[in-house]
Design a protein around this motif. Structure first.
Motif, PDB file in Angstrom:
ATOM      1  N   LEU A  13       0.832  -1.199   0.000  1.00 35.37           N
ATOM      2  CA  LEU A  13       0.000   0.000   0.000  1.00 35.37           C
ATOM      3  C   LEU A  13       0.869   1.254   0.000  1.00 35.37           C
ATOM      4  O   LEU A  13       2.023   1.223   0.451  1.00 35.37           O
ATOM      5  N   PRO A  14       0.331   2.371  -0.495  1.00 35.56           N
ATOM      6  CA  PRO A  14       1.126   3.606  -0.534  1.00 35.56           C
ATOM      7  C   PRO A  14       1.453   4.112   0.868  1.00 35.56           C
ATOM      8  O   PRO A  14       0.680   3.916   1.814  1.00 35.56           O
ATOM      9  N   VAL A  15       2.594   4.744   0.990  1.00 40.04           N
ATOM     10  CA  VAL A  15       3.019   5.358   2.251  1.00 40.04           C
ATOM     11  C   VAL A  15       3.002   6.864   2.064  1.00 40.04           C
ATOM     12  O   VAL A  15       3.593   7.390   1.118  1.00 40.04           O
ATOM     13  N   TYR A  16       2.321   7.561   2.955  1.00 38.95           N
ATOM     14  CA  TYR A  16       2.191   9.007   2.842  1.00 38.95           C
ATOM     15  C   TYR A  16       3.213   9.714   3.740  1.00 38.95           C
ATOM     16  O   TYR A  16       3.535   9.237   4.830  1.00 38.95           O
ATOM     17  N   ASP A  17       3.695  10.826   3.261  1.00 40.87           N
ATOM     18  CA  ASP A  17       4.480  11.734   4.101  1.00 40.87           C
ATOM     19  C   ASP A  17       3.479  12.461   4.977  1.00 40.87           C
ATOM     20  O   ASP A  17       2.826  13.411   4.551  1.00 40.87           O
ATOM     21  N   PHE A  18       3.323  11.986   6.212  1.00 35.30           N
ATOM     22  CA  PHE A  18       2.224  12.392   7.086  1.00 35.30           C
ATOM     23  C   PHE A  18       2.739  13.257   8.228  1.00 35.30           C
ATOM     24  O   PHE A  18       3.758  12.944   8.845  1.00 35.30           O
ATOM     25  N   ALA A  19       2.033  14.350   8.501  1.00 34.12           N
ATOM     26  CA  ALA A  19       2.462  15.255   9.574  1.00 34.12           C
ATOM     27  C   ALA A  19       1.252  15.833  10.288  1.00 34.12           C
ATOM     28  O   ALA A  19       0.181  16.021   9.699  1.00 34.12           O
ATOM     29  N   VAL A  20       1.435  16.105  11.577  1.00 33.00           N
ATOM     30  CA  VAL A  20       0.413  16.754  12.386  1.00 33.00           C
ATOM     31  C   VAL A  20       0.901  18.165  12.702  1.00 33.00           C
ATOM     32  O   VAL A  20       2.018  18.348  13.184  1.00 33.00           O
ATOM     33  N   CYS A  21       0.052  19.145  12.416  1.00 31.44           N
ATOM     34  CA  CYS A  21       0.459  20.546  12.516  1.00 31.44           C
ATOM     35  C   CYS A  21      -0.436  21.300  13.494  1.00 31.44           C
ATOM     36  O   CYS A  21      -1.620  20.992  13.633  1.00 31.44           O
ATOM     37  N   ALA A  22       0.123  22.298  14.121  1.00 28.94           N
ATOM     38  CA  ALA A  22      -0.622  23.146  15.046  1.00 28.94           C
ATOM     39  C   ALA A  22      -1.082  24.406  14.333  1.00 28.94           C
ATOM     40  O   ALA A  22      -0.272  25.135  13.767  1.00 28.94           O
ATOM     41  N   ALA A  23      -2.387  24.634  14.367  1.00 32.27           N
ATOM     42  CA  ALA A  23      -2.912  25.885  13.832  1.00 32.27           C
ATOM     43  C   ALA A  23      -2.794  27.002  14.855  1.00 32.27           C
ATOM     44  O   ALA A  23      -2.866  28.178  14.519  1.00 32.27           O
ATOM     45  N   GLU A  24      -2.598  26.612  16.120  1.00 30.73           N
ATOM     46  CA  GLU A  24      -2.462  27.571  17.214  1.00 30.73           C
ATOM     47  C   GLU A  24      -1.307  27.118  18.103  1.00 30.73           C
ATOM     48  O   GLU A  24      -0.823  25.998  17.995  1.00 30.73           O
ATOM     49  N   ASP A  25      -0.896  27.983  18.987  1.00 30.82           N
ATOM     50  CA  ASP A  25       0.180  27.622  19.905  1.00 30.82           C
ATOM     51  C   ASP A  25      -0.266  26.484  20.804  1.00 30.82           C
ATOM     52  O   ASP A  25      -1.366  26.494  21.359  1.00 30.82           O
ATOM     53  N   GLY A  26       0.573  25.471  20.951  1.00 34.76           N
ATOM     54  CA  GLY A  26       0.253  24.302  21.763  1.00 34.76           C
ATOM     55  C   GLY A  26       0.720  24.465  23.192  1.00 34.76           C
ATOM     56  O   GLY A  26       1.366  25.455  23.527  1.00 34.76           O
ATOM     57  N   PRO A  27       0.464  23.470  24.057  1.00 30.42           N
ATOM     58  CA  PRO A  27      -0.289  22.243  23.754  1.00 30.42           C
ATOM     59  C   PRO A  27      -1.782  22.524  23.538  1.00 30.42           C
ATOM     60  O   PRO A  27      -2.319  23.483  24.080  1.00 30.42           O
TER      61      PRO A  27
END
Length: 323
Positions: free
Chosen positions: A34-48
């Motif tokens: 199966l395909p492998v995606y370049d996957f990332a989780v991003c913050a739209a605001e300052d975390g946490p």
């Protein structure tokens, strides 16, 4: 080809909807081809960032700059969205720039409010959870909100309804990009159907017929096995031991549609499956799926899916597919 996926989180994100994106696009299943995606989780605001009042937070590894390279930007549900008055302008700008350069955006449930704030729903058909459909319509009157579907694919903007419909929308994207076999394999790993009827009509497999009524359910099972035969309300009512009028009323109550529309939809779906999985001619498929003639098949296929049988086959079988 879709290779780069980013999930944009804001404060109040719901964990299930976030997890859908991680499950479909974030897991390495290369051992299954199966395909492998370049996957990332991003913050739209300052975390946490708080995860919807369920007792934990998340700190994404990336900021908004990661959205600049994504082919697909995913927006989970946000508990605050229906009452939230504003979003960070850099976040909205990043979404607009992404669509302008050809990327797609996909929302689940109340994530559609973010797209509305960015102006990306204006003039477009879209959906959200039925509980929020009226609020979305009031806030963004230029959007054409359809509360009766599982998801809507309007070019670069894909919106889906509540919770599990996000799975339907994600598998729809996978199917468009990589074909039915890849989408179905991921669905099997997730132990979900490749598609549930009632969502967007294009590029889907036949769903298993389901109903809450045992009597009508048994008749529906028979209908699904005899799509190539003449099916009338009188014939179905006889099998259900009801009058035609009572059967038609009960069928509408249990399925939300008429026997005629249900059969027509199932015939189109069967034709899709045969076009994709066999080398049968369009004439032969018209007979097997109950349309009788290629002309009738083409008429209903175009009316339902917005494409022709030959164009659908070429999309999934390649230019050498038989006509």
């Amino acid at each position: 080809m879709l290779t780069n996926v980013a999930v944009a989180l804001s404060d109040g994100v719901t964990p299930f909807e976030f997890g859908i994106f991680c499950e479909v696009f974030g897991i390495d299943r290369s051992e299954q081809g199966l395909p492998v995606y370049d996957f990332a989780v991003c913050a739209a605001e300052d975390g946490p960032l708080a995860m919807a009042d369920v007792g934990f937070t998340i700190t994404p590894a990336h900021g908004l700059e990661r959205l600049e390279e994504a082919d697909l930007i995913c927006l989970p549900a946000d508990r605050q969205a229906p009452v939230r008055q504003d979003y960070p302008e850099p976040f909205l700008d990043a979404l607009r720039r992404a669509v302008d350069r050809g990327a797609r955006v996909l929302s689940v449930c109340s994530g559609a409010f973010v797209l509305g704030a960015a102006g990306l729903l204006d003039g477009r058909r879209c959906t959200t959870h039925w509980m929020h459909a009226e609020a979305l319509t009031r806030r963004y009157p230029a959007a054409r909100v359809d509360p009766d579907v599982l998801y809507v694919d309007e070019g670069p903007v894909i919106t889906s309804a509540g919770t599990a419909s996000g799975i339907d929308a994600c598998l729809h994207v996978v199917r468009q990009e990589h074909g039915a076999e890849v989408a179905n394999t991921i669905a099997r790993r997730m132990v979900v159907p490749p598609h549930r009827d009632g969502g967007q009509a294009q590029f889907i497999r036949r769903p298993l017929p389901r109903t809450a009524c045992d009597t009508v359910g048994g008749v529906i099972g028979w209908m699904a096995r005899h799509l190539d035969e003449e099916i009338t309300v009188e014939r179905l009512a006889e099998r259900a031991h009801m009058s035609p009028r009572t059967f038609a009323r009960r069928f509408l109550q249990e399925t939300g549609t008429t026997p005629y529309q249900w059969v027509l939809r199932q015939r189109v779906l069967l034709a899709q499956e045969l076009l994709e999985s066999t080398d049968d001619t369009v004439d032969a498929i018209a007979g097997r799926s109950g349309f009788g003639t290629a002309a009738a098949l083409r008429h209903h296929f175009l009316r339902t899916l917005g494409t022709t049988p030959n164009a659908f086959r070429r999309a999934f079988r390649g230019p050498r597919a038989v006509a």
